[in-house]
Design a protein around this motif. Structure first.
Motif, PDB file in Angstrom:
ATOM      1  N   MET A 130       0.837  -1.198   0.000  1.00  8.35           N
ATOM      2  CA  MET A 130       0.000   0.000   0.000  1.00  8.35           C
ATOM      3  C   MET A 130       0.872   1.247   0.000  1.00  8.35           C
ATOM      4  SD  MET A 130      -1.343   0.387   3.980  1.00  8.35           S
ATOM      5  CE  MET A 130      -1.885  -1.297   4.235  1.00  8.35           C
ATOM      6  N   ALA A 131       0.265   2.355  -0.376  1.00  5.99           N
ATOM      7  CA  ALA A 131       0.918   3.656  -0.203  1.00  5.99           C
ATOM      8  C   ALA A 131       0.726   4.081   1.244  1.00  5.99           C
ATOM      9  CB  ALA A 131       0.301   4.683  -1.141  1.00  5.99           C
ATOM     10  N   ARG A 132       1.785   4.641   1.849  1.00  7.94           N
ATOM     11  CA  ARG A 132       1.711   5.023   3.249  1.00  7.94           C
ATOM     12  C   ARG A 132       2.237   6.449   3.403  1.00  7.94           C
ATOM     13  NH1 ARG A 132       3.705   2.146   7.529  1.00  7.94           N
ATOM     14  NH2 ARG A 132       1.647   2.261   8.471  1.00  7.94           N
ATOM     15  N   ARG A 133       1.918   7.054   4.537  1.00 11.20           N
ATOM     16  CA  ARG A 133       2.227   8.460   4.761  1.00 11.20           C
ATOM     17  C   ARG A 133       3.206   8.605   5.920  1.00 11.20           C
ATOM     18  NH1 ARG A 133      -0.848  12.676   7.727  1.00 11.20           N
ATOM     19  NH2 ARG A 133      -0.925  14.647   6.592  1.00 11.20           N
ATOM     20  N   LEU A 134       4.112   9.564   5.799  1.00 15.20           N
ATOM     21  CA  LEU A 134       5.014   9.892   6.895  1.00 15.20           C
ATOM     22  C   LEU A 134       5.168  11.398   6.982  1.00 15.20           C
ATOM     23  CD1 LEU A 134       7.858  10.719   5.335  1.00 15.20           C
ATOM     24  CD2 LEU A 134       8.217   8.263   5.316  1.00 15.20           C
ATOM     25  N   THR A 135       5.646  11.853   8.129  1.00  7.04           N
ATOM     26  CA  THR A 135       5.968  13.261   8.326  1.00  7.04           C
ATOM     27  C   THR A 135       7.481  13.390   8.332  1.00  7.04           C
ATOM     28  OG1 THR A 135       3.969  13.629   9.639  1.00  7.04           O
ATOM     29  CG2 THR A 135       5.736  15.240   9.891  1.00  7.04           C
ATOM     30  N   ILE A 136       7.995  14.419   7.673  1.00  7.63           N
ATOM     31  CA  ILE A 136       9.440  14.574   7.578  1.00  7.63           C
ATOM     32  C   ILE A 136       9.835  16.029   7.831  1.00  7.63           C
ATOM     33  CG2 ILE A 136       9.398  14.860   5.066  1.00  7.63           C
ATOM     34  CD1 ILE A 136      12.036  13.110   5.087  1.00  7.63           C
ATOM     35  N   TYR A 137      10.829  16.188   8.684  1.00 12.98           N
ATOM     36  CA  TYR A 137      11.392  17.510   8.999  1.00 12.98           C
ATOM     37  C   TYR A 137      12.728  17.623   8.290  1.00 12.98           C
ATOM     38  CZ  TYR A 137      14.041  20.972  11.742  1.00 12.98           C
ATOM     39  OH  TYR A 137      14.842  22.033  12.132  1.00 12.98           O
TER      40      TYR A 137
END
Length: 397
Positions: free
Chosen positions: A162-169
């Motif tokens: 699946m496509a998944r989401r992350l947060t990146i700084y």
């Protein structure tokens, strides 16, 4: 004529709401919470017909309560006093510099503060927040320093199909140059998601401030979603708007550890990063600490820096995944490969305290060097923000 009637009704409701909270003391708005000069904080709530109004939050003393995971510390409720205008108020004792959360309980119903727009979601709970500055919480504030960029990115996870989401700084001036940066993979706890560390943990503020002070190396921080049954945080995926739940399928069963290279591959293919062990760190809180422990030993030549924040090390849990085979052997492999920092932090009243101590004893028996930090308090964000501010300055030196 009908639309005009509806419009007048809406105006009446809005006018009543404004008068209820603002038309007091000659039209002055209610201020709540108000951080006073002496570091006490005053809370106010307009409810002239209420019988009882309480305030509760992590600024108050705690008491022991039973949870599915054992005993935990929970804040007491403080009774507020009503004045002749129907405004209930409570002033706290002097508070240490910190980010605090709170709610009101009006005749048994927990409600948010209508005069405070600053709220944070933790799993399915919404609480108001405030900051008492003049100390460590200045790191949690937006200060006049260069700022990094926070982005939400979607990546393909072949391991999870699946496509998944992350947060990146990304650190200040990342977009302007060609510099390659080290990476910290920062993992959330059970019930959290890719929004947890950036919202509750104040990661971007902490990194901005530590970098500006010269206390931390500029780095990229990747905050993935650790729930492999989820594409993204509640409300941020095609699943739509639904109530978040604490535990999801495949939680801590080895699937996340097995598929974690999908995250690393995405980052190293799309960002200017240094692609070697000396420039990779992994850390996490609770479930994320558990994941950090096992990811770092399952891929034992991948990270030079490991941080376990109140790690959910559960020795009695039956673990069938191949990820959990030969734990001692893979820890020994980490030792042989070499690493620069293995950092463990735990609160003295955390329900996971004993398992952290026992894990330390295991590392001692293997001859594995580590840094061990005990703090006051239990399984709380106050500790995890502290751990992050202590851990980050030690990285990539």
């Amino acid at each position: 004529m009908k639309s005009k009637t509806i419009l007048l009704a809406l105006l009446a409701v809005c006018t009543f709401s404004l008068k209820a909270q603002q038309a007091l003391w000659g039209g002055a708005p209610i201020v709540s919470p108000e951080v006073n000069d002496d570091k006490t904080v005053t809370f106010r709530f307009f409810a002239p017909k209420a019988d009882t109004v309480l305030v509760t939050g992590d600024f108050l003393p705690t008491e022991k309560v039973k949870t599915p995971f054992g005993e935990a510390d929970a804040p007491i409720n403080a009774l507020m006093k009503k004045d002749e205008k129907g405004v209930w108020s409570y002033t706290s004792d002097k508070l240490a510099s910190e980010l605090y959360s709170y709610s009101f309980i009006v005749d048994g119903l927990k409600v948010s503060d209508p005069n405070n727009v600053y709220m944070i979601r933790d799993v399915a709970s919404i609480t108001d927040v405030f900051i008492v500055g003049g100390g460590k919480a200045d790191l949690y504030s937006v200060n006049d320093v260069p700022h990094g960029t926070v982005a939400r990115r979607w990546y393909n996870s072949p391991g999870n199909e699946m496509a998944r989401r992350l947060t990146i700084y990304t650190p200040p001036r990342y977009e302007e140059g060609k510099t390659k940066y080290p990476v910290l993979y920062l993992l959330h706890g059970m019930g959290g998601d890719e929004e947890a560390w950036i919202a509750l943990g104040r990661t971007s503020q902490i990194l901005d401030n530590l970098i500006a002070q010269g206390k931390a190396e500029p780095m990229i921080v990747v905050m993935p979603n650790g729930n492999v049954a989820q594409q993204a945080a509640p409300g941020e995926s095609p699943k739509g708007l639904y109530k978040p739940t604490f535990q999801l399928p495949h939680t801590m069963d080895g699937t996340y550890e097995e598929t974690f290279m999908d995250v690393i591959n995405f980052v190293e293919s799309n960002y200017r990063v240094k692609k070697d062990k000396a420039h990779r760190a992994i850390a996490g809180l609770s479930m994320g600490g558990y994941h950090s422990l096992h990811i770092s030993r399952y891929y034992p030549n991948t990270f030079d820096y490991v941080g376990l924040f109140s790690a959910a090390i559960l020795p009695d849990q039956k673990m069938e995944s191949k990820v959990y085979n030969d734990i001692d052997g893979t820890l020994k492999k980490q030792i042989e490969n070499g690493y620069k920092l293995y950092w463990i932090g735990i609160g003295k009243t955390d329900f996971l305290y004993k398992s952290s101590v026992d894990f330390g004893a295991k590392l001692d028996s293997l001859g594995m060097k580590y840094t061990y930090v005990e703090s006051e308090g239990g399984h709380i964000w106050k500790n995890w923000r502290d751990y992050l501010t202590e851990f980050v300055p030690l990285l990539f030196k």
